[in-house]
Design a protein around this motif. Structure first.
Motif, PDB file in Angstrom:
ATOM      1  N   ALA A  30      20.905 -41.157 -54.762  1.00 39.18           N
ATOM      2  CA  ALA A  30      22.246 -41.637 -55.117  1.00 39.18           C
ATOM      3  C   ALA A  30      22.433 -43.021 -54.522  1.00 39.18           C
ATOM      4  O   ALA A  30      21.944 -43.314 -53.420  1.00 39.18           O
ATOM      5  N   THR A  31      23.133 -43.901 -55.258  1.00 41.92           N
ATOM      6  CA  THR A  31      23.299 -45.284 -54.810  1.00 41.92           C
ATOM      7  C   THR A  31      24.765 -45.708 -54.905  1.00 41.92           C
ATOM      8  O   THR A  31      25.520 -45.199 -55.740  1.00 41.92           O
ATOM      9  N   ILE A  32      25.123 -46.644 -54.052  1.00 37.38           N
ATOM     10  CA  ILE A  32      26.420 -47.303 -54.106  1.00 37.38           C
ATOM     11  C   ILE A  32      26.231 -48.702 -53.545  1.00 37.38           C
ATOM     12  O   ILE A  32      25.294 -48.951 -52.771  1.00 37.38           O
ATOM     13  N   THR A  33      27.106 -49.611 -53.925  1.00 41.98           N
ATOM     14  CA  THR A  33      26.970 -51.007 -53.522  1.00 41.98           C
ATOM     15  C   THR A  33      27.885 -51.317 -52.339  1.00 41.98           C
ATOM     16  O   THR A  33      29.006 -50.821 -52.259  1.00 41.98           O
ATOM     17  N   THR A  34      27.382 -52.127 -51.431  1.00 47.89           N
ATOM     18  CA  THR A  34      28.207 -52.703 -50.365  1.00 47.89           C
ATOM     19  C   THR A  34      27.754 -54.147 -50.177  1.00 47.89           C
ATOM     20  O   THR A  34      27.073 -54.699 -51.050  1.00 47.89           O
ATOM     21  N   VAL A  35      28.148 -54.767 -49.062  1.00 47.32           N
ATOM     22  CA  VAL A  35      27.814 -56.179 -48.864  1.00 47.32           C
ATOM     23  C   VAL A  35      27.340 -56.407 -47.437  1.00 47.32           C
ATOM     24  O   VAL A  35      27.682 -55.670 -46.514  1.00 47.32           O
ATOM     25  N   ALA A  36      26.541 -57.463 -47.278  1.00 44.25           N
ATOM     26  CA  ALA A  36      26.205 -58.012 -45.968  1.00 44.25           C
ATOM     27  C   ALA A  36      26.803 -59.409 -45.909  1.00 44.25           C
ATOM     28  O   ALA A  36      26.803 -60.134 -46.915  1.00 44.25           O
ATOM     29  N   PHE A  37      27.329 -59.786 -44.750  1.00 44.41           N
ATOM     30  CA  PHE A  37      27.994 -61.082 -44.606  1.00 44.41           C
ATOM     31  C   PHE A  37      27.094 -62.063 -43.882  1.00 44.41           C
ATOM     32  O   PHE A  37      26.576 -61.786 -42.810  1.00 44.41           O
ATOM     33  N   LEU A  38      26.916 -63.239 -44.500  1.00 46.34           N
ATOM     34  CA  LEU A  38      26.238 -64.360 -43.868  1.00 46.34           C
ATOM     35  C   LEU A  38      27.219 -65.528 -43.901  1.00 46.34           C
ATOM     36  O   LEU A  38      27.302 -66.257 -44.890  1.00 46.34           O
ATOM     37  N   GLY A  39      27.988 -65.685 -42.837  1.00 50.03           N
ATOM     38  CA  GLY A  39      29.067 -66.672 -42.862  1.00 50.03           C
ATOM     39  C   GLY A  39      30.122 -66.235 -43.865  1.00 50.03           C
ATOM     40  O   GLY A  39      30.603 -65.102 -43.838  1.00 50.03           O
ATOM     41  N   LEU A  40      30.462 -67.134 -44.801  1.00 48.33           N
ATOM     42  CA  LEU A  40      31.409 -66.791 -45.858  1.00 48.33           C
ATOM     43  C   LEU A  40      30.688 -66.410 -47.143  1.00 48.33           C
ATOM     44  O   LEU A  40      31.298 -66.380 -48.214  1.00 48.33           O
ATOM     45  N   ASP A  41      29.426 -66.111 -47.033  1.00 50.54           N
ATOM     46  CA  ASP A  41      28.626 -65.695 -48.182  1.00 50.54           C
ATOM     47  C   ASP A  41      28.419 -64.188 -48.111  1.00 50.54           C
ATOM     48  O   ASP A  41      27.894 -63.669 -47.123  1.00 50.54           O
ATOM     49  N   ALA A  42      28.854 -63.476 -49.148  1.00 50.58           N
ATOM     50  CA  ALA A  42      28.663 -62.025 -49.217  1.00 50.58           C
ATOM     51  C   ALA A  42      27.434 -61.732 -50.069  1.00 50.58           C
ATOM     52  O   ALA A  42      27.344 -62.180 -51.217  1.00 50.58           O
ATOM     53  N   ARG A  43      26.490 -60.995 -49.523  1.00 52.24           N
ATOM     54  CA  ARG A  43      25.259 -60.634 -50.239  1.00 52.24           C
ATOM     55  C   ARG A  43      25.314 -59.164 -50.648  1.00 52.24           C
ATOM     56  O   ARG A  43      25.702 -58.303 -49.856  1.00 52.24           O
ATOM     57  N   ALA A  66      27.433 -38.136 -52.900  1.00 53.54           N
ATOM     58  CA  ALA A  66      26.941 -38.116 -54.283  1.00 53.54           C
ATOM     59  C   ALA A  66      25.608 -37.380 -54.372  1.00 53.54           C
ATOM     60  O   ALA A  66      25.364 -36.602 -55.308  1.00 53.54           O
ATOM     61  N   ALA A  67      24.734 -37.613 -53.394  1.00 56.11           N
ATOM     62  CA  ALA A  67      23.447 -36.924 -53.395  1.00 56.11           C
ATOM     63  C   ALA A  67      23.618 -35.422 -53.208  1.00 56.11           C
ATOM     64  O   ALA A  67      22.821 -34.620 -53.721  1.00 56.11           O
ATOM     65  N   MET A  68      24.669 -35.016 -52.507  1.00 59.03           N
ATOM     66  CA  MET A  68      24.946 -33.596 -52.279  1.00 59.03           C
ATOM     67  C   MET A  68      25.690 -32.966 -53.452  1.00 59.03           C
ATOM     68  O   MET A  68      25.891 -31.751 -53.484  1.00 59.03           O
ATOM     69  N   ALA A  82      30.518 -35.774 -54.826  1.00 58.65           N
ATOM     70  CA  ALA A  82      31.167 -36.887 -55.527  1.00 58.65           C
ATOM     71  C   ALA A  82      30.347 -37.249 -56.746  1.00 58.65           C
ATOM     72  O   ALA A  82      29.132 -36.986 -56.817  1.00 58.65           O
ATOM     73  N   ASP A  83      31.001 -37.870 -57.717  1.00 61.54           N
ATOM     74  CA  ASP A  83      30.352 -38.251 -58.964  1.00 61.54           C
ATOM     75  C   ASP A  83      29.541 -39.526 -58.750  1.00 61.54           C
ATOM     76  O   ASP A  83      30.108 -40.594 -58.472  1.00 61.54           O
ATOM     77  N   ALA A  84      28.235 -39.433 -58.891  1.00 64.13           N
ATOM     78  CA  ALA A  84      27.360 -40.577 -58.639  1.00 64.13           C
ATOM     79  C   ALA A  84      27.600 -41.698 -59.635  1.00 64.13           C
ATOM     80  O   ALA A  84      27.549 -42.884 -59.284  1.00 64.13           O
ATOM     81  N   GLU A  85      27.890 -41.360 -60.894  1.00 60.92           N
ATOM     82  CA  GLU A  85      28.104 -42.395 -61.904  1.00 60.92           C
ATOM     83  C   GLU A  85      29.363 -43.198 -61.614  1.00 60.92           C
ATOM     84  O   GLU A  85      29.392 -44.421 -61.765  1.00 60.92           O
ATOM     85  N   SER A  86      30.412 -42.516 -61.160  1.00 65.17           N
ATOM     86  CA  SER A  86      31.648 -43.220 -60.817  1.00 65.17           C
ATOM     87  C   SER A  86      31.453 -44.132 -59.611  1.00 65.17           C
ATOM     88  O   SER A  86      31.957 -45.263 -59.579  1.00 65.17           O
TER      89      SER A  86
END
Length: 502
Positions: free
Chosen positions: A3-16, A90-92, A95-99
Motif C-alpha cells: 500500500a502506498t501514500i504520498t508525503t513530502v520531504a523538505f529541503l529549504g522551501l522546496d518540497a520533494r 491500507a495494507a491491513m 482504509a481504502d488504498a485507492e482513496s
C-alpha cells in the motif's frame, strides 16, 4: 500486498515528493523503516504502534516493511507518522488504498491517536495542489493549509476520526478559512523628539528598502526609531504574504494558520550564533535573516555581535538568499531583508562629550568601530549620526508628523517603484541593478559631475557608487521628480560613510 501514500520531504522551501510504501509479508514479525530515515522517523514505529492500539487495532503478526522512496533522499521530522500509519491501515484493509493514493499526508501521531501539528504544512499544501492531490493534515493546521487554495483539505483531530472519514461513516467538516493576523502595535514616530536628520533617513530607508545604520550615544532614540519602521512600511501584498508565511511554516512559527500582512520585524540578541542568524544547525533550519524575509532585520549594538557572524550576512544582503551547505544536502532559503543596525560610537558611548567620554577617546572609538568590517559597512546604504538629546529637546511638544503621514509618502514612492520595475521582478530601488539601475537612476549632467567628483574623493567602490545612485533615486521618488538631480545626489552622498581601514 503493498500500500502506498504520498508525503513530502523538505529541503529549504522546496518540497520533494516522497512515496511511503508499506508491505506486509510472511516471516518473523517485525517493523522496519528504510529509506534514509533520521532518528525522529525511526521512532515513528513506536508512535504508530501506540496510536493503532489506542483505536483498538493491533499490528498483524507479520513482517512489516516501510520504504520511503526515493531511498537516497534524507528523511527528517515527525510528519512521516501519519502517512506511515495510513499506508499501514491500507495494507491491513482498514482504509481504502485507492482513496489514499489521491492524497498527500503529513502529521505527527500522539500515543493516544491524536494528530499533532508539524512544521511545513503550507508548503505541503502548495505541493499537493501542484501535483493534483488532496491534503490530509492535523486539524489545528487546516486553516494554514487552506491558504494554498487549490486543493481539498482533510483536517483531522485524531486517527479514529480520520479513519471514519475515509470509510465514509462520519465525514469531517472542511477546515475554517484562514484569517489574516491583525497588525502588531508599534511605536509612532510622534514619540521621537528631535532627530530630524535621523527621521529623514528612516523615511528614505523605508521608501526604497535601503539598509540603514544609526550611530549615536545611549538613549538618543536609535532603538525607538527602528521599532517605528514597521509602522511606515507598506503592507505585504498577497503574494508577498504567502512567500513570507512559507518561511514561517517551515520554521514552525505560523501561529494558528494566520498569515500576517505586516512586514516581519526580527531583532536577535547580539549573542546570536551564526546558525541562528543565517540558518543552519543539525537540520539546516532557517535563521533570523530568512525569518525576516521581505521585512526588517534589526541588529542593535552592532559591534557586540561576533565579527564572523556579522560577516556571514554579506552574501545574503547582496543576493537575497542564504545557501546552507551540508554534506548530504544544499538548502536555500530566501533572505531579501532590509537591514537596520544601531551602535554606539565607542564602548563607553559618549565620544565627543568631554564630560562623559572615557580617557581612551578617540582611540577607543576607532577600536570599537573597527569590530564591524568594511565590506559589511559598504553594503549599508544610509549612515546617519544620531545626536544626544538635550533637556530642551525632551520638553518639546510631539512633532506634527507621525507615522501615518510618513507612511503615506513612503507608499506613494513605493507605488512609483512598483510601476517602474513591473516587468523586471524588482520590488524597490534597493534591488535595482544592471541596466535597470543605469536607466532609472542616471542623474542629470550636474548630478553626474558631482557624483564623479565624490567617487574619486571618497574612494568609493563600485558597490558604493551603485548604492549612492539607488538612494538618490529614492530621494527623487519622494520628491516626485522624474530625473535624479544634483540635490538628490548631494543628499545621498551625505548619508555615505567611508568604511574604516582595518
Amino acid at each position: 500486498m503493498v500500500a502506498t501514500i504520498t508525503t513530502v520531504a523538505f529541503l529549504g522551501l522546496d518540497a520533494r515528493t516522497v512515496e511511503v510504501q508499506v508491505q506486509l509479508a510472511a516471516g518473523v514479525p517485525g517493523f522496519v523503516i528504510v529509506g534514509l530515515p533520521d532518528k525522529a522517523v525511526g521512532e515513528s514505529r513506536e508512535r504508530v504502534r501506540a496510536a493503532l492500539t489506542s483505536i483498538g487495532l493491533a499490528l498483524p503478526p507479520r513482517r512489516i516493511t516501510v520504504n520511503l522512496s526515493p531511498a537516497d533522499l534524507p528523511k527528517e521530522g515527525s510528519h512521516y507518522d501519519l502517512p506511515i500509519a495510513l499506508a499501514l491501515l491500507a495494507a491491513m484493509g482498514v482504509a481504502d488504498a485507492e482513496s489514499l493514493s489521491e492524497h498527500l499526508a503529513v502529521g505527527e501521531l500522539g500515543l493516544d491517536g491524536r494528530i499533532a501539528p508539524v512544521p511545513g504544512v503550507l508548503l505541503a499544501a502548495l505541493h499537493a495542489a501542484e501535483k493534483g492531490l488532496g491534503l490530509i493534515c492535523p486539524a489545528a493546521q487546516g486553516s494554514e493549509a487552506g491558504w494554498a487554495g487549490r486543493t481539498a483539505v482533510v483536517a483531522a483531530p485524531d486517527l479514529i476520526a480520520l479513519v471514519n472519514h475515509l470509510r465514509g461513516t462520519s465525514p469531517l467538516p472542511p477546515p475554517p478559512p484562514g484569517l489574516a493576523e491583525p497588525p502588531r502595535p508599534v511605536p509612532d514616530l510622534r514619540q521621537v523628539k528631535g532627530q530630524e536628520s535621523a527621521r529623514r533617513a528612516l523615511e528614505i530607508a523605508a521608501a526604497g528598502g535601503h539598509n540603514l545604520l544609526m550611530i549615536g550615544p545611549p538613549g538618543a532614540g536609535k532603538s525607538l526609531m527602528a521599532a517605528c519602521l514597521p509602522g511606515i512600511l507598506p503592507e505585504l501584498t498577497a503574494a508577498e504574504a504567502l512567500e513570507a508565511s512559507m518561511v514561517a511554516s517551515v520554521a514552525g512559527t505560523l501561529d494558528g494558520g494566520r498569515i500576517a500582512r505586516s512586514r516581519p520585524f526580527r531583532a536577535p540578541h547580539h549573542s546570536a550564533s551564526m546558525a541562528a542568524l543565517v540558518g543552519g544547525g543539525l537540520k539546516a533550519r532557517p535563521g533570523e535573516v530568512s525569518l525576516a524575509h521581505l521585512g526588517v532585520l534589526f541588529l542593535d549594538e552592532l559591534p557586540e555581535f561576533q565579527r564572523a557572524v556579522l560577516d556571514s550576512l554579506r552574501q545574503p544582503l547582496e543576493t537575497g538568499t542564504v545557501m546552507v551547505a551540508r554534506a548530504n544536502a544544499h538548502v536555500t532559503y530566501p533572505a531579501r531583508v532590509q537591514l537596520v543596525a544601531a551602535m554606539n560610537p565607542c564602548r563607553c558611548g559618549h565620544l565627543g562629550d568631554p564630560a562623559l567620554a572615557c580617557a581612551r577617546a578617540p582611540r577607543c572609538a576607532a577600536d570599537y568601530q573597527a569590530r564591524v568590517s568594511g565590506p559589511l559597512l559598504d553594503r549599508i546604504d544610509l549612515h546617519v549620526e544620531v545626536a544626544a538629546l538635550s533637556a530642551a529637546d525632551l520638553v518639546l511638544p510631539p512633532p506634527a508628523e507621525g507615522s501615518a503621514e510618513v507612511a503615506a509618502r513612503v507608499k506613494a514612492a513605493r507605488d512609483v517603484q512598483t510601476a517602474r520595475y513591473r516587468d523586471a521582478g524588482i520590488r524597490t530601488n534597493a534591488e535595482a541593478d544592471g541596466d535597470w539601475l543605469d536607466t532609472a537612476a542616471r542623474p542629470d549632467k550636474a548630478g553626474q559631475a558631482l557624483l564623479a567628483q565624490a567617487a574619486a574623493t571618497m574612494h568609493m567602490s563600485a558597490r558604493g557608487y551603485g548604492r549612492v545612485l539607488r538612494v538618490a533615486r529614492t530621494i527623487a521618488d519622494l520628491a516626485g521628480a522624474e530625473t535624479v538631480g544634483r540635490s538628490h545626489v548631494a543628499e545621498a552622498l551625505g548619508y555615505r560613510r567611508q568604511p574604516p581601514r582595518n
